[in-house]
Design a protein around this motif. Sequence first.
Motif, short mmCIF file in Angstrom:
data_model
loop_
_atom_site.label_atom_id
_atom_site.label_comp_id
_atom_site.label_asym_id
_atom_site.label_seq_id
_atom_site.Cartn_x
_atom_site.Cartn_y
_atom_site.Cartn_z
N LYS A 1 -11.38 -12.65 22.78
CA LYS A 1 -12.12 -13.44 21.80
C LYS A 1 -12.67 -12.54 20.70
O LYS A 1 -12.59 -12.86 19.51
CB LYS A 1 -13.26 -14.19 22.49
N GLN A 2 -13.23 -11.39 21.10
CA GLN A 2 -13.76 -10.45 20.11
C GLN A 2 -12.65 -9.85 19.25
O GLN A 2 -12.82 -9.66 18.04
CB GLN A 2 -14.54 -9.34 20.81
N GLN A 3 -11.53 -9.57 19.87
CA GLN A 3 -10.40 -8.99 19.13
C GLN A 3 -9.86 -9.99 18.11
O GLN A 3 -9.56 -9.63 16.96
CB GLN A 3 -9.32 -8.57 20.12
N ASP A 4 -9.75 -11.24 18.51
CA ASP A 4 -9.26 -12.28 17.59
C ASP A 4 -10.26 -12.54 16.47
O ASP A 4 -9.87 -12.74 15.31
CB ASP A 4 -9.00 -13.58 18.37
N ASP A 5 -11.55 -12.55 16.81
CA ASP A 5 -12.59 -12.75 15.80
C ASP A 5 -12.56 -11.63 14.76
O ASP A 5 -12.67 -11.87 13.56
CB ASP A 5 -13.96 -12.81 16.47
N ALA A 6 -12.38 -10.39 15.23
CA ALA A 6 -12.30 -9.25 14.32
C ALA A 6 -11.06 -9.33 13.43
O ALA A 6 -11.13 -9.04 12.23
CB ALA A 6 -12.31 -7.94 15.11
N ALA A 7 -9.95 -9.75 14.01
CA ALA A 7 -8.72 -9.87 13.23
C ALA A 7 -8.86 -10.89 12.11
O ALA A 7 -8.29 -10.74 11.03
CB ALA A 7 -7.55 -10.24 14.15
N GLU A 8 -9.66 -11.92 12.37
CA GLU A 8 -9.84 -12.97 11.38
C GLU A 8 -10.90 -12.63 10.33
O GLU A 8 -10.76 -13.00 9.16
CB GLU A 8 -10.24 -14.28 12.08
N PRO B 1 -8.43 -2.34 6.84
CA PRO B 1 -8.60 -0.94 6.46
C PRO B 1 -9.99 -0.37 6.74
O PRO B 1 -10.18 0.84 6.71
CB PRO B 1 -8.32 -0.95 4.95
N PHE B 2 -10.96 -1.26 7.02
CA PHE B 2 -12.34 -0.82 7.24
C PHE B 2 -12.83 -1.17 8.65
O PHE B 2 -13.99 -0.98 8.96
CB PHE B 2 -13.26 -1.46 6.19
N ARG B 3 -11.93 -1.65 9.49
CA ARG B 3 -12.28 -2.14 10.82
C ARG B 3 -12.33 -1.00 11.83
O ARG B 3 -11.43 -0.15 11.88
CB ARG B 3 -11.27 -3.18 11.27
N ALA B 4 -13.38 -0.98 12.65
CA ALA B 4 -13.55 0.07 13.65
C ALA B 4 -12.46 -0.02 14.72
O ALA B 4 -11.99 -1.11 15.06
CB ALA B 4 -14.93 -0.05 14.30
N PRO B 5 -12.07 1.13 15.28
CA PRO B 5 -10.97 1.13 16.27
C PRO B 5 -11.27 0.29 17.50
O PRO B 5 -10.35 -0.31 18.08
CB PRO B 5 -10.82 2.62 16.63
N GLU B 6 -12.54 0.22 17.92
CA GLU B 6 -12.86 -0.56 19.12
C GLU B 6 -12.68 -2.05 18.92
O GLU B 6 -12.70 -2.81 19.89
CB GLU B 6 -14.28 -0.25 19.61
N LEU B 7 -12.49 -2.49 17.65
CA LEU B 7 -12.21 -3.90 17.38
C LEU B 7 -10.70 -4.18 17.31
O LEU B 7 -10.29 -5.33 17.36
CB LEU B 7 -12.88 -4.33 16.08
N GLY C 1 3.93 4.12 8.59
CA GLY C 1 3.33 3.71 9.85
C GLY C 1 2.50 2.45 9.67
O GLY C 1 2.53 1.80 8.62
N THR C 2 1.74 2.10 10.70
CA THR C 2 0.94 0.88 10.66
C THR C 2 -0.54 1.25 10.55
O THR C 2 -0.97 2.32 10.98
CB THR C 2 1.14 0.04 11.93
N MET C 3 -1.30 0.33 9.99
CA MET C 3 -2.73 0.55 9.84
C MET C 3 -3.41 0.70 11.19
O MET C 3 -4.26 1.58 11.38
CB MET C 3 -3.35 -0.62 9.07
N ALA C 4 -3.04 -0.16 12.15
CA ALA C 4 -3.68 -0.12 13.47
C ALA C 4 -3.51 1.24 14.13
O ALA C 4 -4.46 1.82 14.66
CB ALA C 4 -3.13 -1.23 14.35
N LEU C 5 -2.29 1.78 14.09
CA LEU C 5 -2.04 3.09 14.72
C LEU C 5 -2.77 4.20 13.98
O LEU C 5 -3.29 5.14 14.59
CB LEU C 5 -0.54 3.38 14.77
N ALA C 6 -2.82 4.12 12.66
CA ALA C 6 -3.53 5.13 11.88
C ALA C 6 -5.01 5.15 12.25
O ALA C 6 -5.61 6.22 12.41
CB ALA C 6 -3.35 4.86 10.39
N VAL C 7 -5.58 3.95 12.42
CA VAL C 7 -7.00 3.86 12.78
C VAL C 7 -7.21 4.36 14.21
O VAL C 7 -8.09 5.20 14.48
CB VAL C 7 -7.50 2.41 12.63
N LEU C 8 -6.44 3.84 15.15
CA LEU C 8 -6.63 4.19 16.56
C LEU C 8 -6.41 5.68 16.82
O LEU C 8 -7.04 6.26 17.71
CB LEU C 8 -5.70 3.36 17.43
N ASN C 9 -5.53 6.31 16.02
CA ASN C 9 -5.24 7.73 16.19
C ASN C 9 -6.02 8.61 15.21
O ASN C 9 -5.80 9.82 15.15
CB ASN C 9 -3.74 8.00 16.02
#
Length: 329
Positions: free
Chosen positions: A215-222, A227-233, A274-282
């Motif tokens: 639920k939190q992951q979906d809420d954050a995606a929406e 580009p400004f989202r924390a990796p834990e989201l 690459g992808t934004m998600a991987l850039a953030v997580l790494n």
Amino acid sequence: MSFFNNLVGSINSVVDSVVDIYSNANTFPNTVIRLNGRNFTITKLLGEGGFSFVYLAQDEQKQMYAVKTIRCQLGKEVAANAVREAIITDRFQHPNIIKIVDMCMIKEEDGSKTVYIIMPFYKRGNIQDLIDKSNQLGKSISEKHILSLFRGICQSIQAMVNYTDRLGARKHWAHRDIKPANVLLSDDGKTPILMDFGSARLARLDITDRKRAMKQQDDAAENCSMPFRAPELFDVKVGTRIDEKIDIWSLGCTLFAMAYGESPFEMTVNQQGGTMALAVLNRQFFFPHAKQYSKQLQNLISLMLNTDPKLRPDIDAVIKAIDKMMVHY
């Protein structure tokens, strides 16, 4: 006293209150809408996104306002969220947080409802506009100006983290969508004004099971800009706690963008793929050599962009670091 203090009952009761409209606001420009006894003439579309539009309007005294309209065609949920956003925004009475001048819900000719939120209009636009203009001119924003503006943004977040309700209870809030486009500039160009509280939530939440995590992951995606989202989201894990440190990460991305022209992970993806998600997580980002800012500024950005939220500074420590740097100017 805030006009929202006069609201009585639940959000649903507010949603069910409807006011007649003088003419349909979708037929702008020069459409006159009547909100709570005041006439506003819509003159220009300023922006749009999702269910909402933001218009430039003036009242009968020629005072300019930004009017955010949110169409509620899908039942009460959208309407309730719109009212919730206005109430949350009005809760934080602070010089660096947008003010709500008035709010109204109107029944349109097709039977749908539209929430109107009246806010001050700032002719200088937002910090993203400042960044874009600097990029177009091939210039950099001075470090002194960046630090001055950034300190004001941090003060707005500090007010949210330290919020105390009318009963004296401490409630920690997070904005969850801090980015340059959500920070307006006062007409003198010196005061940043945080806006767009549709993403704001109580900051601290324990992720106790998979359902809550998704639920939190979906809420954050929406609601939280990628580009400004924390990796834990991006990857919400069971057994963790989400807290106000998500805003510290977004602040780090915002400070980087003010200095280097775009967010750190957009820069990485644009230049390296690459992808934004991987850039953030790494945590894949770098400081460009073309624009020179102090090592202290870069160190503060690096500290805020720690993938472990426990190792990020809190907002008080960030402001203290900024004050230490500003002594030199």
